[in-house]
Write a protein that holds these residues in place. Structure first.
Motif, PDB file in Angstrom:
ATOM      1  N   THR A   6      -1.048  62.896 -15.371  1.00 51.88           N
ATOM      2  CA  THR A   6      -2.278  63.658 -15.635  1.00 51.88           C
ATOM      3  C   THR A   6      -3.214  63.534 -14.431  1.00 51.88           C
ATOM      4  N   LYS A   7      -3.688  64.686 -13.963  1.00 48.45           N
ATOM      5  CA  LYS A   7      -4.570  64.700 -12.801  1.00 48.45           C
ATOM      6  C   LYS A   7      -6.006  64.482 -13.261  1.00 48.45           C
ATOM      7  N   ARG A   8      -6.671  63.529 -12.651  1.00 46.61           N
ATOM      8  CA  ARG A   8      -8.062  63.238 -13.053  1.00 46.61           C
ATOM      9  C   ARG A   8      -8.985  64.286 -12.487  1.00 46.61           C
ATOM     10  N   ASN A   9      -9.999  64.591 -13.259  1.00 50.16           N
ATOM     11  CA  ASN A   9     -10.996  65.558 -12.804  1.00 50.16           C
ATOM     12  C   ASN A   9     -11.752  64.988 -11.597  1.00 50.16           C
ATOM     13  N   PRO A  10     -11.865  65.773 -10.511  1.00 46.76           N
ATOM     14  CA  PRO A  10     -12.564  65.237  -9.321  1.00 46.76           C
ATOM     15  C   PRO A  10     -14.011  64.839  -9.605  1.00 46.76           C
ATOM     16  N   ASN A  11     -14.640  65.528 -10.575  1.00 45.32           N
ATOM     17  CA  ASN A  11     -16.029  65.178 -10.908  1.00 45.32           C
ATOM     18  C   ASN A  11     -16.141  63.772 -11.482  1.00 45.32           C
ATOM     19  N   SER A  12     -15.144  63.397 -12.292  1.00 44.32           N
ATOM     20  CA  SER A  12     -15.197  62.046 -12.869  1.00 44.32           C
ATOM     21  C   SER A  12     -15.004  60.996 -11.778  1.00 44.32           C
ATOM     22  N   ILE A  13     -14.136  61.327 -10.791  1.00 44.85           N
ATOM     23  CA  ILE A  13     -13.930  60.388  -9.663  1.00 44.85           C
ATOM     24  C   ILE A  13     -15.222  60.285  -8.852  1.00 44.85           C
ATOM     25  N   ASN A  14     -15.832  61.446  -8.593  1.00 44.48           N
ATOM     26  CA  ASN A  14     -17.098  61.453  -7.839  1.00 44.48           C
ATOM     27  C   ASN A  14     -18.168  60.632  -8.546  1.00 44.48           C
ATOM     28  N   LEU A  15     -18.246  60.814  -9.863  1.00 45.15           N
ATOM     29  CA  LEU A  15     -19.260  60.085 -10.642  1.00 45.15           C
ATOM     30  C   LEU A  15     -19.032  58.578 -10.542  1.00 45.15           C
ATOM     31  N   ALA A  16     -17.757  58.178 -10.663  1.00 50.92           N
ATOM     32  CA  ALA A  16     -17.442  56.742 -10.596  1.00 50.92           C
ATOM     33  C   ALA A  16     -17.793  56.178  -9.214  1.00 50.92           C
ATOM     34  N   VAL A  17     -17.413  56.911  -8.157  1.00 52.73           N
ATOM     35  CA  VAL A  17     -17.689  56.435  -6.791  1.00 52.73           C
ATOM     36  C   VAL A  17     -19.198  56.387  -6.546  1.00 52.73           C
ATOM     37  N   ASP A  18     -19.896  57.450  -6.978  1.00 49.78           N
ATOM     38  CA  ASP A  18     -21.347  57.510  -6.735  1.00 49.78           C
ATOM     39  C   ASP A  18     -22.100  56.422  -7.500  1.00 49.78           C
ATOM     40  N   ALA A  19     -21.669  56.188  -8.746  1.00 53.28           N
ATOM     41  CA  ALA A  19     -22.329  55.141  -9.547  1.00 53.28           C
ATOM     42  C   ALA A  19     -22.117  53.773  -8.900  1.00 53.28           C
ATOM     43  N   THR A  20     -20.893  53.550  -8.395  1.00 56.30           N
ATOM     44  CA  THR A  20     -20.595  52.271  -7.738  1.00 56.30           C
ATOM     45  C   THR A  20     -21.460  52.108  -6.479  1.00 56.30           C
ATOM     46  N   ILE A  21     -21.555  53.198  -5.707  1.00 62.57           N
ATOM     47  CA  ILE A  21     -22.364  53.145  -4.477  1.00 62.57           C
ATOM     48  C   ILE A  21     -23.826  52.860  -4.819  1.00 62.57           C
ATOM     49  N   PHE A  22     -24.313  53.496  -5.872  1.00 63.23           N
ATOM     50  CA  PHE A  22     -25.722  53.308  -6.257  1.00 63.23           C
ATOM     51  C   PHE A  22     -25.998  51.860  -6.675  1.00 63.23           C
ATOM     52  N   THR A 147     -22.659  65.721 -15.638  1.00 62.74           N
ATOM     53  CA  THR A 147     -21.391  64.981 -15.497  1.00 62.74           C
ATOM     54  C   THR A 147     -21.403  63.715 -16.346  1.00 62.74           C
ATOM     55  N   THR A 148     -22.555  63.057 -16.432  1.00 62.77           N
ATOM     56  CA  THR A 148     -22.641  61.857 -17.276  1.00 62.77           C
ATOM     57  C   THR A 148     -22.427  62.242 -18.741  1.00 62.77           C
ATOM     58  N   LYS A 149     -23.049  63.356 -19.144  1.00 64.64           N
ATOM     59  CA  LYS A 149     -22.875  63.816 -20.534  1.00 64.64           C
ATOM     60  C   LYS A 149     -21.408  64.116 -20.812  1.00 64.64           C
ATOM     61  N   ARG A 150     -20.771  64.784 -19.854  1.00 69.91           N
ATOM     62  CA  ARG A 150     -19.396  65.244 -20.061  1.00 69.91           C
ATOM     63  C   ARG A 150     -18.389  64.097 -20.062  1.00 69.91           C
ATOM     64  N   PHE A 151     -18.527  63.182 -19.119  1.00 74.41           N
ATOM     65  CA  PHE A 151     -17.488  62.163 -18.953  1.00 74.41           C
ATOM     66  C   PHE A 151     -17.815  60.810 -19.573  1.00 74.41           C
ATOM     67  N   THR A 157     -19.331  59.742 -28.007  1.00 72.71           N
ATOM     68  CA  THR A 157     -19.813  60.294 -29.283  1.00 72.71           C
ATOM     69  C   THR A 157     -18.657  60.849 -30.109  1.00 72.71           C
ATOM     70  N   THR A 158     -17.649  61.464 -29.442  1.00 65.26           N
ATOM     71  CA  THR A 158     -16.482  61.980 -30.155  1.00 65.26           C
ATOM     72  C   THR A 158     -15.737  60.830 -30.837  1.00 65.26           C
ATOM     73  N   ARG A 159     -15.567  59.737 -30.086  1.00 60.15           N
ATOM     74  CA  ARG A 159     -14.867  58.570 -30.634  1.00 60.15           C
ATOM     75  C   ARG A 159     -15.630  58.008 -31.833  1.00 60.15           C
ATOM     76  N   THR A 160     -16.949  57.943 -31.693  1.00 59.09           N
ATOM     77  CA  THR A 160     -17.771  57.392 -32.779  1.00 59.09           C
ATOM     78  C   THR A 160     -17.671  58.287 -34.012  1.00 59.09           C
ATOM     79  N   ARG A 161     -17.730  59.613 -33.777  1.00 58.72           N
ATOM     80  CA  ARG A 161     -17.643  60.554 -34.904  1.00 58.72           C
ATOM     81  C   ARG A 161     -16.301  60.420 -35.610  1.00 58.72           C
ATOM     82  N   THR A 162     -15.209  60.311 -34.818  1.00 55.39           N
ATOM     83  CA  THR A 162     -13.860  60.179 -35.391  1.00 55.39           C
ATOM     84  C   THR A 162     -13.761  58.916 -36.231  1.00 55.39           C
ATOM     85  N   SER A 163     -14.284  57.822 -35.710  1.00 62.68           N
ATOM     86  CA  SER A 163     -14.189  56.553 -36.439  1.00 62.68           C
ATOM     87  C   SER A 163     -15.020  56.604 -37.718  1.00 62.68           C
ATOM     88  N   ILE A 164     -16.174  57.302 -37.667  1.00 64.92           N
ATOM     89  CA  ILE A 164     -17.018  57.424 -38.865  1.00 64.92           C
ATOM     90  C   ILE A 164     -16.303  58.252 -39.929  1.00 64.92           C
TER      91      ILE A 164
END
Lengths: 173, 127
Positions: A6-22, A147-151, A157-164
């Motif tokens: 499965t190919k990871r979305n480049p936005n999620s990679i960017n978010l992870a790298v940017d958050a780490t840099i910050f 991007t934070t909302k999406r990834f 929230t989906t996981r929480t809803r499923t478990s509920i």
């Protein structure tokens, strides 16, 4: 049939790298908190992370550079100039930081001649970088939020809803 | 190969900046401006903005830094939790800049998008 990776979305990679840099930036900017050794080694790693960040956005850099004087949007132009300033500033911080190094370079057996200007230049450029980074984040705030909302928030929230709903089903049975 | 070439070009530009910084450091402007600041003042600014008592001589100024013990312990030694104030300070500063600038950028981008759609749309037929 072999399973396709499965190919990871480049936005999620960017978010992870940017958050780490910050986070690395915040810690590196507080040598009182981290201690001088962590401050220096983290800042060297921060330089490598900045190169990774630039490589991830390479296409954008080239595209805007080509269109800068012709048909680039004003926001792209401002963003580009701001990024150039930030790059220059971070290069000066890392360079002067290496020249006044008290832990990293001596540990590697490298000694550099002390020169009075480097320390004040290091502190001024470091102070300026906080302001520039604030502007850089402000320019990309919409992308950061979406991007934070999406990834991060949406899967949670989906996981929480499923478990509920599963718990409700179990209770009703 | 492409990645290596790109990395080398980033490093080459960084080297240019370094060269310019060295050239700047050798100018009389840089030496007079930054030499006046002195290493202790710069160190004070960078490590959390602690200040000397007004009117104190340079010798005593070094000893009257606020929280000097904590600062030096944090700088030289390991992690000092009191230094978290610096992180919070920077975080607040960045948050203020984002709060001021981000809505402005959003408004201007909306306006620009509206203008570009108006330009793309065919002119209204005149009656």
């Amino acid at each position: 049939m072999p399973k396709q990776p499965t190919k990871r979305n480049p936005n999620s990679i960017n978010l992870a790298v940017d958050a780490t840099i910050f986070i690395a930036f915040l810690i590196a900017m507080a040598p009182r908190f981290s201690g001088i050794a962590i401050h220096e080694w983290l800042s060297i790693a921060f330089g490598a992370a900045i190169i990774a960040h630039l490589l991830l956005h390479w296409e954008w850099l080239i595209e805007v550079a080509k269109r800068f004087f012709s048909k680039a949007q004003w926001s792209s132009r401002i963003n580009y100039l701001l990024n150039i300033l930030l790059f220059i500033d971070i290069t000066i911080i890392i360079f002067t930081g290496l020249l006044i190094s008290e832990s990293a370079l001596p540990l590697l057996g490298i000694s550099v001649p002390r020169f009075g200007i480097w320390r004040p230049l290091h502190s001024i450029s470091a102070d300026f970088s906080v302001f520039l980074l604030g502007l850089h984040i402000a320019m990309h705030w919409q992308w950061i939020v979406s991007t934070t909302k999406r990834f991060i928030l949406a899967p949670f929230t989906t996981r929480t809803r499923t478990s509920i709903s599963q718990t409700q089903k179990e209770v009703s049975q | 190969m492409k990645l290596l070439a790109r990395t080398l070009s980033i490093l080459a530009i960084a080297l240019l900046v370094v060269g310019a910084t060295i050239a700047f450091s050798r100018t009389s402007y840089a030496t007079t401006t930054f030499a006046q600041r002195g290493p202790d003042r710069a160190r004070g600014e960078f490590s959390g903005g602690f200040t000397a008592q007004p009117g104190a001589s340079p010798g005593t100024a070094r000893d009257t830094f606020r929280n000097r013990g904590d600062v030096e312990r944090g700088r030289r030694g390991g992690i000092n939790l009191f230094g978290i104030v610096d992180i919070i300070k920077n975080l607040v500063l960045i948050a203020i800049i984002v709060m001021l600038i981000a809505p402005l950028v959003r408004q201007l981008q909306k306006r620009q998008a509206r203008l570009s759609t108006q330009r793309r749309a065919p002119p209204n037929p005149t009656t």
